[in-house]
Structures are given as structure tokens and as C-alpha cells.
Enzyme design. Structure first.
Site, PDB file in Angstrom:
ATOM      1  N   SER A 216       0.830  -1.211   0.000  1.00 36.51           N
ATOM      2  CA  SER A 216       0.000   0.000   0.000  1.00 36.51           C
ATOM      3  C   SER A 216       0.861   1.256   0.000  1.00 36.51           C
ATOM      4  O   SER A 216       0.499   2.270  -0.611  1.00 36.51           O
ATOM      5  CB  SER A 216      -0.925   0.006   1.221  1.00 36.51           C
ATOM      6  OG  SER A 216      -0.185   0.051   2.433  1.00 36.51           O
ATOM      7  N   ARG A 220       0.094   3.529  -3.291  1.00 36.36           N
ATOM      8  CA  ARG A 220      -0.567   4.826  -3.100  1.00 36.36           C
ATOM      9  C   ARG A 220       0.139   5.903  -3.926  1.00 36.36           C
ATOM     10  O   ARG A 220      -0.503   6.673  -4.643  1.00 36.36           O
ATOM     11  CB  ARG A 220      -0.569   5.199  -1.621  1.00 36.36           C
ATOM     12  CG  ARG A 220      -1.243   6.540  -1.328  1.00 36.36           C
ATOM     13  CD  ARG A 220      -1.166   6.882   0.151  1.00 36.36           C
ATOM     14  NE  ARG A 220      -2.002   5.989   0.957  1.00 36.36           N
ATOM     15  CZ  ARG A 220      -1.542   4.985   1.689  1.00 36.36           C
ATOM     16  NH1 ARG A 220      -0.237   4.731   1.728  1.00 36.36           N
ATOM     17  NH2 ARG A 220      -2.368   4.229   2.382  1.00 36.36           N
ATOM     18  N   ASN A 224      -1.525   7.639  -7.574  1.00 33.71           N
ATOM     19  CA  ASN A 224      -1.779   9.068  -7.719  1.00 33.71           C
ATOM     20  C   ASN A 224      -0.973   9.686  -8.857  1.00 33.71           C
ATOM     21  O   ASN A 224      -1.487  10.508  -9.617  1.00 33.71           O
ATOM     22  CB  ASN A 224      -1.473   9.780  -6.396  1.00 33.71           C
ATOM     23  CG  ASN A 224      -2.575   9.631  -5.379  1.00 33.71           C
ATOM     24  OD1 ASN A 224      -3.567  10.347  -5.390  1.00 33.71           O
ATOM     25  ND2 ASN A 224      -2.419   8.661  -4.485  1.00 33.71           N
TER      26      ASN A 224
END
Length: 292
Positions: A216, A220, A224
Site C-alpha cells: 500500500s 498509493r 496518484n
């Protein structure tokens, strides 16, 4: 970017821009055929990460070299505010003063490096890929195969590499602070207790926790930045549609407005993502110092 005889379609344009300059360990051109392939190196990500990292080091060295004890200038003040912010976050998450001597500079490096890597997304979409295409063609190669991506953090191998490095540091500090026996005991007794029947379940939960945090952490940042890169490509296509047909004559207005708004918003995104990655690094390293 397209086959000879016609201009690239929107899908061809995006697919070309999402393709990395890939080589094997002998620097021979290669095409990745599997999701995970350790024989493939995304050379563009490696080169830009090294160049931007060197630039970040130079900027911080310049700030340290020009630092004065008197009233600081704007550049020195900005760097001092950044250093103080990172140092405060390190103190809040890492209680061990000796560990902070390494972790606080590490966190500063992580923030500056990732911010600069993310900021590569602010360059015009076609600027560096077009220049690379001209160089590739001048060297006698087909410019259609001149692949170049300039945002290393939009490459999953880069972000997972960074998060895996954080995982390794967490394991090192877990052993250093708690001892090999203490950390091993924690692996089999937390979170459900020390009863022997629970040892396999505890170990499984610990492994899942480490894997989940690492994946994660990297995903992440990648998600993005990858999304931001796609939006910039779609905005660039608005200008191309304007040039391709009379019905697109109003698109320049949308192109300029969308490009400006997204660029301003993206400044916040690239800063926020660098800060989040740095904070998670400090939090995970802080957890490595704590006993369950």
C-alpha cells in the site's frame, strides 16, 4: 509514435507515452512480457531518478554551504523551515534519539527526492519524449520505438522499490532495538497472545501486516502519479483534437483552462504525496521501535 503514413490516434498516443525505455541487464532493448520480470529494467526511470536525486542533493548542499547565522535569505529560510518540519515529525514518531540521527536525514531525503520525482510531471507531456525521439532517429533508429517516460514515481517498480527499502529498514531496526530473540518472540505472540496454539496465526498476521504496509505504501504513490500523468495526456489530446478538425476549434479554450487548473492542483498533489510517503516512512520506522 505511430506507424508510417498516418498520425497517431488518441489510444496510440497514450499507449506510446505509457511505454518505458526497457532494457535487460546487458542494456539490450527488450520488451516486458510478464507483470513481474526481474530481467527487465525501466532505464528511463532509473536515469531520471538518479539525475533528480543528484539535483536534490545539490540543492540541499547549496543551502548548507550558503547558510549564515544572521537573518536568512528566502532560499535558506525555506530550507530551514523544511528541515525543521521534517525534524519535528521525526521527533514525534521516533522516540530513540540515536535512531533519529539517521532517520531524520533519511526522511528529509525521501521528501525532497519524491517531491522532485513527482515534479517531473509538471513538464510538458511531449517535451522530453520528443527530444529523445529526435536523438533516437538521428542515431539511425526508428523513432516509433523511441520510448521515454519521465515520471519515475508513475512507475510501479520505482515506488515498490522505495517501499521495499522502507520495509528492510523496519526489519533492521526491529532486530536492532528489540534483539533477534525479542523480535522473533513478537512475531509469534502478537497480536493475539503467547499461547502456542496461536503462534502460527500470529506469524501469519504479522507477515500479512508487513506485506500490506509495503504494497500500500508503494501503490498509493504510484496510483496518484499514474493518474496525474494520464490526465495531462488527455489534456494534451484536447489540443491535438483542435488541430485535427474544424469541430474542435473551441477546444483551445478548454485545453488552456483544463491544463492550468490541473497544473495548479497537481502542485498540491505532488507535494502531498511526497509528504504522505515521508510520514508513512516515519510511522513504520516508529512502529519498529515499539514493542507489542
Amino acid at each position: 509514435m505511430a506507424a508510417e503514413g498516418h498520425a497517431p490516434t488518441a489510444s496510440e498516443y497514450i499507449v506510446h507515452h505509457l511505454q518505458h525505455w526497457q532494457v535487460d541487464w546487458n542494456l539490450n532493448p527488450v520488451v516486458q512480457k510478464a507483470i513481474v520480470d526481474f530481467n527487465v529494467i525501466n532505464l528511463d526511470s532509473v536515469l531520471y531518478a538518479l539525475i533528480v536525486g543528484a539535483l536534490g542533493c545539490f540543492v540541499l548542499w547549496l543551502a548548507a554551504r550558503k547558510a549564515t547565522p544572521g537573518v536568512p535569505g528566502r532560499f535558506q529560510a525555506a530550507v530551514e523551515i523544511l528541515v525543521e518540519m521534517v525534524d519535528n515529525q521525526a521527533k514525534a514518531n521516533i522516540r530513540n534519539a540515536k535512531s533519529r540521527q539517521f532517520i531524520a536525514p533519511l526522511a528529509l531525503t525521501v521528501f525532497v527526492w519524491i517531491f522532485l520525482l513527482n515534479a517531473m510531471d509538471m513538464l510538458p507531456v511531449d517535451l522530453l519524449p520528443s527530444l529523445w525521439g529526435k536523438v533516437y532517429e538521428a542515431a539511425g533508429h526508428d523513432p516509433h520505438h523511441a520510448y521515454m517516460r519521465v515520471v519515475p514515481t508513475a512507475d510501479l517498480s520505482t515506488t515498490l522499490g522505495l517501499s521495499t527499502s522502507v520495509l528492510l529498514l523496519c526489519l533492521i531496526y526491529s532486530v536492532k532495538i528489540k534483539g533477534l530473540g525479542g523480535w522473533g518472540h513478537e512475531l509469534i505472540t502478537a497480536p493475539f497472545g503467547a499461547h502456542p496454539v496461536l503462534w502460527p496465526i500470529n506469524l501469519l498476521m504479522q507477515v500479512i501486516e508487513y506485506l500490506a504496509k509495503t504494497v500500500s505504501h508503494g501503490m498509493r504513490l504510484f496510483g496518484n502519479m499514474y493518474a496525474g500523468e494520464l490526465v495531462f495526456m488527455l489534456i494534451a489530446l484536447m489540443g491535438g483534437a483542435m488541430a485535427a478538425s474544424f469541430s474542435g476549434v473551441m477546444l483551445p479554450i478548454g485545453h488552456v483552462i483544463a491544463g492550468t487548473v490541473w497544473a495548479i492542483f497537481h502542485i498540491l498533489v505532488i507535494t502531498l504525496q511526497a509528504f504522505i510517503f515521508m510520514m508513512l516512512t516515519l510511522i513504520y520506522l516508529g512502529q519498529a521501535h515499539e514493542a507489542h
